[in-house]
Design an enzyme around this catalytic site. Structure first.
Site, PDB file in Angstrom:
ATOM      1  CE  LYS A  20      -2.812   0.807   3.661  1.00 44.08           C
ATOM      2  NZ  LYS A  20      -2.579   2.145   4.242  1.00 44.08           N
ATOM      3  CB  SER A  21       3.781   2.320   2.039  1.00 43.64           C
ATOM      4  OG  SER A  21       3.187   2.212   3.298  1.00 43.64           O
ATOM      5  CB  SER A 165       4.854   9.479  11.698  1.00 45.19           C
ATOM      6  OG  SER A 165       4.034   9.751  10.582  1.00 45.19           O
ATOM      7  CD  GLN A 167       0.243   8.261   7.214  1.00 45.28           C
ATOM      8  OE1 GLN A 167      -0.350   9.025   7.976  1.00 45.28           O
ATOM      9  NE2 GLN A 167      -0.290   7.127   6.793  1.00 45.28           N
ATOM     10  CG  ASP A 313       0.255  -0.179   9.473  1.00 47.27           C
ATOM     11  OD1 ASP A 313      -0.135   0.653  10.315  1.00 47.27           O
ATOM     12  OD2 ASP A 313       0.681   0.137   8.350  1.00 47.27           O
TER      13      ASP A 313
HETATM   14  C1  S3P Z   1       2.298   4.753   6.197  1.00 44.89           C
HETATM   15  C2  S3P Z   1       2.856   5.095   7.411  1.00 44.89           C
HETATM   16  C3  S3P Z   1       2.337   4.607   8.705  1.00 44.89           C
HETATM   17  C4  S3P Z   1       1.407   3.406   8.532  1.00 44.89           C
HETATM   18  C5  S3P Z   1       0.419   3.611   7.414  1.00 44.89           C
HETATM   19  C6  S3P Z   1       1.144   3.848   6.101  1.00 44.89           C
HETATM   20  C7  S3P Z   1       2.888   5.319   4.970  1.00 44.89           C
HETATM   21  O1  S3P Z   1       1.626   5.644   9.345  1.00 44.89           O
HETATM   22  O2  S3P Z   1       0.717   3.146   9.733  1.00 44.89           O
HETATM   23  O3  S3P Z   1      -0.417   2.473   7.286  1.00 44.89           O
HETATM   24  O4  S3P Z   1       2.591   4.814   3.859  1.00 44.89           O
HETATM   25  O5  S3P Z   1       3.688   6.263   5.061  1.00 44.89           O
HETATM   26  P1  S3P Z   1       2.376   6.762  10.241  1.00 44.89           P
HETATM   27  O6  S3P Z   1       3.264   7.560   9.373  1.00 44.89           O
HETATM   28  O7  S3P Z   1       1.265   7.595  10.813  1.00 44.89           O
HETATM   29  O8  S3P Z   1       3.106   5.996  11.300  1.00 44.89           O
END
Ligand code: S3P
Length: 430
Positions: A20-21, A165, A167, A313
């Protein structure tokens, strides 16, 4: 509604949907790059389809058919002001990374998502982006959606993030690609580094020193072919199923084994589980391998510290798996669980206890008692894909039948989950 029976055995050779990422980033970076990006193995789940939709609304031509996607990038400045609000659905990655990108664009956008997104904290990205000069507003002074973003010329910052994080890190680095000077993000522990790896694959210079990552402004991306590995976070559900159902074994082909994501493998091994990593190779800067997973009797463990961002996750399904280990499993330093698609400390406890499991919530995690007999239950995903799947896996080890209501949430990250599970599990006839 998903129905799951106790399984006698899990067996087979499978692939899980794309990461997904990585799928999100391939679409985003492809849209911002010069030239065409051809993506194979794309995760056609609801979250990544939201990312495609947002970029189409900004004038990018994207052709998607199943797991094949062609993005006709127009360069960083090729995005157009959307006519309407952008809708990210359930996707935290889409909204947070887009907020970084849109902070640099010479137009106005409004972004929002579903009920879950409306409750998730946004100031963690809005705050540092404002420090760079971004003009962003939202409910509660930018903490909650809808977000209104008016792009500006930005200036690089050195940001010390209070949480690990990806994100947050990615939103700031993406804004930094068009900011004056250098932008640096420093984290308490290293979060997933797919942004850094894929930016390099698109020709961008990214400097990593320990937990500190920097980019300089004014860089361009060049379109390319991307093959997305299978999502280890999806594979985790199958790994847990094998560990919980005696006599099981499974081969999961072409799974991403980026070290920032393999906490699940480390934990299963630490608990006494057998997983063999076979045929390691690299696909566009990302390591992948086939996982050969064998049922093993597990023992409880402690999960904490820098392991947490490497399996954040996977904690719902780890909690499920821990009910069948010998002894107690303790999860701490995981307060981030409270701000995921649901408060995952609360939802794991509320749903898993329905099976007769003994799980105690704590401020920053939970304590799970092992050797617990599970009995089939009526579960609710609570609209959270990973809660729905984790509880379906619990159902494979529970006596009788388990039902998961609101199971459509699973399509967010694992379309075809129920069918794949049915194809590898032999129901017990007792
Ligand atoms: C993700 C980062 C994670 C993860 C999410 C996907 C990403 O979140 O939990 O499912 O693709 O960068 P956080 O950055 O809030 O930890």
């Amino acid at each position: 509604m998903l129905r799951v029976q106790k399984a006698d055995k899990i067996e087979g050779t499978v692939r899980v949907p794309g990461d997904k990422s990585i799928s999100h980033r391939a679409v985003m970076f492809g849209a911002l790059a010069e030239g065409t990006t051809q993506i194979s193995g794309f995760l056609a789940g609801a979250d990544c389809l939201s990312t495609i939709d947002c970029f189409r609304r900004m004038g990018i031509d994207i052709v998607q058919s199943g797991d094949q996607v062609t993005v006709h990038g127009k360069g960083w400045w090729g995005l157009e002001e959307p006519e309407r609000k952008l809708d990210v659905g359930n996707s935290g990655t889409t909204i947070r990374l887009l907020t970084g990108i849109l902070s640099t664009q010479p137009f106005h956008t409004v972004i929002e998502g579903d009920e879950s997104i409306a409750k998730r904290p946004m100031r963690r990205v809005v705050g540092p982006l404002r420090e760079m000069g971004a003009k962003i507003d939202g409910r509660k002074n930018g903490e909650f959606t809808p977000l209104s973003i008016r792009g500006q010329e930005l200036t690089g910052i050195h940001y010390q993030s209070p949480v690990a994080s990806a994100q947050i890190k990615s939103a700031i680095l993406l804004a930094g690609l068009q900011a004056k000077g250098t932008t640096t993000v420093e984290e308490p522990h290293t979060s997933r580094d797919h942004t850094e790896r894929m930016l390099r694959a698109f020709g961008v210079e990214v400097k990593t020193e320990g937990t500190r990552v920097s980019v300089s402004g004014g860089q361009t991306l060049k379109g390319r072919a991307i093959t997305v590995p299978g999502d280890i976070s999806s594979a985790a559900f199958l790994i847990a199923a094998v560990m919980m159902v005696p006599g099981s074994s499974l081969v999961i082909e072409q799974v991403g084994i980026n070290p920032t994501r393999t906490g699940i493998i480390d934990v299963v091994k630490a608990m006494g589980g057998r997983i063999e990593i076979v045929g390691e190779r690299v696909l566009n800067e990302e390591p992948v391998a086939d996982l050969h997973v064998y049922h093993s009797q597990l023992s409880g463990t402690v999960i904490e510290g820098d392991l947490i961002p490497r399996l954040i996750d996977e904690i719902p399904v780890i909690a499920v798996m821990a009910t069948q280990a010998s002894g107690q499993t303790i999860i701490r330093d995981a307060a981030e669980l409270k701000v995921k698609e649901t408060d995952r400390i609360a939802t794991v406890v509320s749903q898993l206890t329905k099976f007769g499991a003994k799980v105690t919530p704590t401020e920053d995690g939970m304590v799970i008692e092992g050797n617990t007999k599970l009995t089939g239950a009526a579960i609710d995903s609570m609209g959270d894909h990973r809660i729905g799947m984790a509880m379906a896996i619990a159902g494979l080890a529970a006596e009788g039948e388990t039902t998961v209501a609101n199971a459509e949430a699973i399509n967010v990250s694992f379309p075809g989950f129920a069918e794949l599970l049915a194809s590898i599990s032999k129901p017990a006839h007792s």
